[in-house]
Motif scaffolding. Sequence first.
Motif, PDB file in Angstrom:
ATOM      1  N   VAL A  61      13.509  22.802  83.158  1.00 11.80           N
ATOM      2  CA  VAL A  61      12.616  21.677  82.920  1.00 11.80           C
ATOM      3  C   VAL A  61      11.855  21.997  81.656  1.00 11.80           C
ATOM      4  N   ARG A  62      11.955  21.114  80.674  1.00  9.82           N
ATOM      5  CA  ARG A  62      11.246  21.401  79.434  1.00  9.82           C
ATOM      6  C   ARG A  62       9.800  20.962  79.559  1.00  9.82           C
ATOM      7  N   THR A  63       8.939  21.873  79.192  1.00 13.38           N
ATOM      8  CA  THR A  63       7.521  21.625  79.421  1.00 13.38           C
ATOM      9  C   THR A  63       6.806  21.159  78.175  1.00 13.38           C
ATOM     10  N   LEU A 121       1.839  10.655  64.497  1.00  9.47           N
ATOM     11  CA  LEU A 121       2.496  10.511  65.808  1.00  9.47           C
ATOM     12  C   LEU A 121       2.003  11.589  66.776  1.00  9.47           C
ATOM     13  N   LYS A 122       1.777  12.777  66.266  1.00 10.06           N
ATOM     14  CA  LYS A 122       1.325  13.885  67.120  1.00 10.06           C
ATOM     15  C   LYS A 122      -0.010  13.527  67.777  1.00 10.06           C
ATOM     16  N   VAL A 123      -0.928  12.952  67.000  1.00 12.09           N
ATOM     17  CA  VAL A 123      -2.224  12.570  67.571  1.00 12.09           C
ATOM     18  C   VAL A 123      -2.011  11.489  68.643  1.00 12.09           C
ATOM     19  N   ALA A 153      13.952  13.010  68.954  1.00  7.53           N
ATOM     20  CA  ALA A 153      13.260  12.772  67.692  1.00  7.53           C
ATOM     21  C   ALA A 153      11.784  12.999  67.988  1.00  7.53           C
ATOM     22  N   ALA A 154      11.324  14.224  67.732  1.00 10.86           N
ATOM     23  CA  ALA A 154       9.949  14.602  68.064  1.00 10.86           C
ATOM     24  C   ALA A 154       9.014  14.167  66.937  1.00 10.86           C
ATOM     25  N   SER A 155       7.754  14.596  67.004  1.00 14.28           N
ATOM     26  CA  SER A 155       6.803  14.081  66.023  1.00 14.28           C
ATOM     27  C   SER A 155       6.939  14.737  64.661  1.00 14.28           C
ATOM     28  N   ILE A 156       7.313  16.006  64.647  1.00 14.03           N
ATOM     29  CA  ILE A 156       7.367  16.700  63.368  1.00 14.03           C
ATOM     30  C   ILE A 156       8.805  16.925  62.919  1.00 14.03           C
ATOM     31  N   GLY A 157       9.698  16.942  63.866  1.00 18.13           N
ATOM     32  CA  GLY A 157      11.089  17.180  63.503  1.00 18.13           C
ATOM     33  C   GLY A 157      12.056  16.519  64.461  1.00 18.13           C
ATOM     34  N   GLN A 158      13.311  16.527  64.061  1.00 20.28           N
ATOM     35  CA  GLN A 158      14.380  15.920  64.842  1.00 20.28           C
ATOM     36  C   GLN A 158      15.285  17.044  65.347  1.00 20.28           C
ATOM     37  N   VAL A 159      15.704  16.951  66.601  1.00 17.97           N
ATOM     38  CA  VAL A 159      16.493  18.047  67.181  1.00 17.97           C
ATOM     39  C   VAL A 159      17.960  17.619  67.320  1.00 17.97           C
ATOM     40  N   HIS A 160      18.870  18.438  66.790  1.00 16.64           N
ATOM     41  CA  HIS A 160      20.302  18.136  66.819  1.00 16.64           C
ATOM     42  C   HIS A 160      21.070  19.281  67.453  1.00 16.64           C
ATOM     43  N   VAL A 181      24.014  25.598  70.076  1.00 19.84           N
ATOM     44  CA  VAL A 181      22.648  25.768  69.570  1.00 19.84           C
ATOM     45  C   VAL A 181      21.993  24.406  69.351  1.00 19.84           C
ATOM     46  N   VAL A 182      20.677  24.423  69.161  1.00 24.95           N
ATOM     47  CA  VAL A 182      19.989  23.213  68.717  1.00 24.95           C
ATOM     48  C   VAL A 182      19.287  23.546  67.409  1.00 24.95           C
ATOM     49  N   MET A 183      19.276  22.567  66.505  1.00 26.74           N
ATOM     50  CA  MET A 183      18.599  22.766  65.222  1.00 26.74           C
ATOM     51  C   MET A 183      17.458  21.762  65.132  1.00 26.74           C
ATOM     52  N   LYS A 184      16.228  22.284  65.020  1.00 26.18           N
ATOM     53  CA  LYS A 184      15.079  21.386  64.846  1.00 26.18           C
ATOM     54  C   LYS A 184      14.841  21.276  63.349  1.00 26.18           C
ATOM     55  N   ILE A 185      14.947  20.056  62.851  1.00 24.85           N
ATOM     56  CA  ILE A 185      14.880  19.831  61.401  1.00 24.85           C
ATOM     57  C   ILE A 185      13.631  19.008  61.096  1.00 24.85           C
ATOM     58  N   VAL A 224      13.097  31.192  77.685  1.00 25.14           N
ATOM     59  CA  VAL A 224      12.696  30.910  76.294  1.00 25.14           C
ATOM     60  C   VAL A 224      13.940  31.065  75.420  1.00 25.14           C
ATOM     61  N   PRO A 225      14.360  29.976  74.732  1.00 27.67           N
ATOM     62  CA  PRO A 225      15.607  30.048  73.951  1.00 27.67           C
ATOM     63  C   PRO A 225      15.550  31.079  72.832  1.00 27.67           C
ATOM     64  N   LYS A 226      16.683  31.764  72.645  1.00 27.03           N
ATOM     65  CA  LYS A 226      16.780  32.794  71.598  1.00 27.03           C
ATOM     66  C   LYS A 226      16.836  32.124  70.221  1.00 27.03           C
ATOM     67  N   SER A 239      17.807  27.444  67.580  1.00 24.97           N
ATOM     68  CA  SER A 239      17.775  28.336  68.744  1.00 24.97           C
ATOM     69  C   SER A 239      18.905  27.986  69.695  1.00 24.97           C
ATOM     70  N   GLU A 240      19.112  28.895  70.630  1.00 21.80           N
ATOM     71  CA  GLU A 240      20.165  28.703  71.633  1.00 21.80           C
ATOM     72  C   GLU A 240      19.890  27.403  72.400  1.00 21.80           C
ATOM     73  N   PHE A 241      20.948  26.674  72.763  1.00 25.53           N
ATOM     74  CA  PHE A 241      20.789  25.424  73.522  1.00 25.53           C
ATOM     75  C   PHE A 241      20.509  25.746  74.990  1.00 25.53           C
ATOM     76  N   VAL A 242      19.447  25.159  75.530  1.00 26.30           N
ATOM     77  CA  VAL A 242      19.136  25.334  76.958  1.00 26.30           C
ATOM     78  C   VAL A 242      19.086  23.951  77.596  1.00 26.30           C
ATOM     79  N   PRO A 243      20.041  23.642  78.479  1.00 24.80           N
ATOM     80  CA  PRO A 243      20.034  22.288  79.054  1.00 24.80           C
ATOM     81  C   PRO A 243      18.868  22.098  80.022  1.00 24.80           C
TER      82      PRO A 243
HETATM   83  N1  LIG Z   1      16.601  25.144  72.823  1.00 24.53           N
HETATM   84  C1  LIG Z   1      16.701  23.878  73.230  1.00 24.53           C
HETATM   85  N2  LIG Z   1      17.670  23.493  74.068  1.00 24.53           N
HETATM   86  C2  LIG Z   1      17.785  22.202  74.467  1.00 24.53           C
HETATM   87  N3  LIG Z   1      16.977  21.208  74.052  1.00 24.53           N
HETATM   88  C3  LIG Z   1      15.992  21.524  73.212  1.00 24.53           C
HETATM   89  C4  LIG Z   1      15.788  22.858  72.748  1.00 24.53           C
HETATM   90  N4  LIG Z   1      14.747  22.874  71.898  1.00 24.53           N
HETATM   91  C5  LIG Z   1      14.304  21.615  71.843  1.00 24.53           C
HETATM   92  N5  LIG Z   1      15.041  20.789  72.622  1.00 24.53           N
HETATM   93  C6  LIG Z   1      14.865  19.339  72.812  1.00 24.53           C
HETATM   94  O1  LIG Z   1      14.108  18.835  71.741  1.00 24.53           O
HETATM   95  C7  LIG Z   1      12.848  18.319  72.204  1.00 24.53           C
HETATM   96  C8  LIG Z   1      11.773  18.592  71.176  1.00 24.53           C
HETATM   97  O2  LIG Z   1      11.750  19.982  70.900  1.00 24.53           O
HETATM   98  P1  LIG Z   1      10.407  20.825  70.852  1.00 24.53           P
HETATM   99  O3  LIG Z   1       9.744  20.762  72.192  1.00 24.53           O
HETATM  100  O4  LIG Z   1      10.707  22.144  70.268  1.00 24.53           O
HETATM  101  O5  LIG Z   1       9.670  19.976  69.822  1.00 24.53           O
HETATM  102  P2  LIG Z   1       8.139  19.699  69.741  1.00 24.53           P
HETATM  103  O6  LIG Z   1       7.431  20.974  69.545  1.00 24.53           O
HETATM  104  O7  LIG Z   1       7.736  18.771  70.814  1.00 24.53           O
HETATM  105  O8  LIG Z   1       8.299  18.919  68.405  1.00 24.53           O
HETATM  106  P3  LIG Z   1       7.197  18.361  67.508  1.00 24.53           P
HETATM  107  O9  LIG Z   1       6.256  19.497  67.276  1.00 24.53           O
HETATM  108  O10 LIG Z   1       7.971  17.923  66.321  1.00 24.53           O
HETATM  109  O11 LIG Z   1       6.594  17.217  68.265  1.00 24.53           O
HETATM  110  C9  LIG Z   1      12.635  19.003  73.545  1.00 24.53           C
HETATM  111  O12 LIG Z   1      11.812  18.260  74.386  1.00 24.53           O
HETATM  112  C10 LIG Z   1      14.050  19.073  74.055  1.00 24.53           C
HETATM  113  O13 LIG Z   1      14.480  17.822  74.572  1.00 24.53           O
END
Ligand SMILES: Nc1ncnc2c1ncn2[C@@H]1O[C@H](COP(=O)(O)OP(=O)(O)OP(=O)(O)O)[C@@H](O)[C@H]1O
Length: 572
Positions: free
Chosen positions: A107-109, A232-234, A295-302, A312-316, A387-389, A402-406
């Motif tokens: 569960v992503r927190t 967006l973060k605020v 698509a988070a506030s500061i970056g996009q995750v692929h 892996v996932v790449m936060k750009i 915690v993903p590597k 970092s490593e992909f964690v479903p």
């Molecule tokens: N290692 C990972 N494995 C799987 N999914 C991930 C991983 N890292 C990030 N994600 C996905 O990307 C989303 C956003 O990533 P993260 O929580 O790192 O960003 P954030 O800190 O919220 O971003 P921002 O600061 O830009 O708002 C996560 O909620 C999750 O869905």
Amino acid sequence: MASRDLRRLLDGVALVAREATRGTSLRDVLRSALLATTDLAGLTRGTPRRPPHPPGAGPLPATESSRPSSVVYFSHDEATASPQDHALERPPPAQEAPHPARTQETVRTGTTASVAAEPAAVAADRPEPAAPPPDPSPLPQQAPPLASAAPGEKRRRLRERKVPSTPFTRALGFAGLGAGLAWGTVQESARRVMYGTPVDTEGKRSALSPFLSDQNAERVALALCRMRGAALKVGQMLSIQDESLVPPPVLAALDIVRQGADVMPRKQLNSVLDAELGPDWSSRLRSFDYEPLAAASIGQVHRAVLKDGSDVVMKIQYPGVADSIESDIENVRLLLTYTNLIPKGLFLDRAMKVAKQELARECDYVLEASNQKRYKELLCDSDGYNVPKVIDQLSSRKVLTSEFVPGIPIDKVAQLSQETRNYVGCKLLELTIKELFVFRFMQVVACANRDRTGVLEMSRRLGFLTGEEPEVMLDAHVQAAFIVGVPFSKPGGHDFRANNITHSVSNLGATMLKHRLTPPPDEVYSLHRKLSGAFLACIKIGAVVPCREILFQVYEQYNFSDGHSDVESSAG
Ligand SMILES: Nc1ncnc2c1ncn2[C@@H]1O[C@H](COP(=O)(O)OP(=O)(O)OP(=O)(O)O)[C@@H](O)[C@H]1O
């Protein structure tokens, strides 16, 4: 009929008449001015996006089968070719093979840590009462599609839009929003003159200004999704507050901002990757999925696959957001002040100053990578966290791989069994308390024990109080501290939904706002975000958590001699 109503009716008729004669053209003029402004800012020509076809969802309908996959494969020979040049292919069979990382659901927190939501794997770690059998409700194998919303929640049609990346285009974006809000206010005022002020479900007349109409609240939320970055973060920080702080229509609209931002176009994404990792970045990958996972506030995750087959996932990071924190926050501050969205006296200036510092740190992915590694080490002996590597060779200041964690997002936990919700709540609180101890925030123990002298003494040491406050302020402060300590005050499970702590604290808010002599110390804003974040998450998912046991378990095991002697003395 009262004369006031009659006057209102006449005013309304006059307004409609005016609107009929020249309103339409004024509206057209305003609309085209707005479009011109926001187009200049690169904000309005978004392309609607269709979600990708989920794997295992059966054959594509005839009309969809011609749609290309978003995954691009890189062959060894063409390693240096630009990714846009590659033909889009179907995934090779090897890609479908289960990766070791997929064997555990999490569960992503919202932090770098994920809480493993597989009860069987951590049964030994679970606090009493003993864990029931694992929840039969299946957790999705993949992260849910971007912008997924709970039933009844407002859904936003995803759009692909360029991130406004220069100070000028961002300022224009805010100007466009300001103009939109002004127009919305005119419309709402006219509506109220004609139909009266809206009345809420309890029959009370809405106290909200016409500025805070549903449409305007939605306008703000959508604009924040387009702007991304600090703005967006605020918005996201506000969206997790409860109705006692943020008016309900605003909260409802802000739901949208938690579903994710607009999507950055491929060209903009490639230019960030080229600049950060060098034009040959694709030579280090087997494939890259252009459909973002988030698509988070500061970056996009692929998602991507390394040459060795690891998922892996790449936060750009979006271009320009790091350089516009200062101006974004100033613009948001103007907006909040103008709309009266935040109650006066909350020391907004201090909160904004801290937000700027925090955001500057969050935009530094080199720092985030080193924190993530440290966090991984700190939690390596704690069951239930993953915690993903970090993959160093594909990370930089604006790209974090970092490593992909479903897993599933924390909001979705509310739909799982009570046992799973309690377990996730326990893990969240345990993590928060551990973090609080590392941050030397020992006041929690005094709050939990309802120790008035202890609370007052430590509040003075921490800079919450000057010592000159009137008795009424001290009482309100101690009461608020005790309320925060309620979940920790009695052994056994604390039912977060049955006892809404945030409501009780905000009832004391008025006294504190009136009599507070000093703003809270800077670090308290971050700590408040952490503790209230954990509490609000537990309220939202409806968890019952043995908080006191978790607190004392951590408290008793913590090594205070390790450079924390000042804490020991204040905790005593
Ligand atoms: N290692 C990972 N494995 C799987 N999914 C991930 C991983 N890292 C990030 N994600 C996905 O990307 C989303 C956003 O990533 P993260 O929580 O790192 O960003 P954030 O800190 O919220 O971003 P921002 O600061 O830009 O708002 C996560 O909620 C999750 O869905």
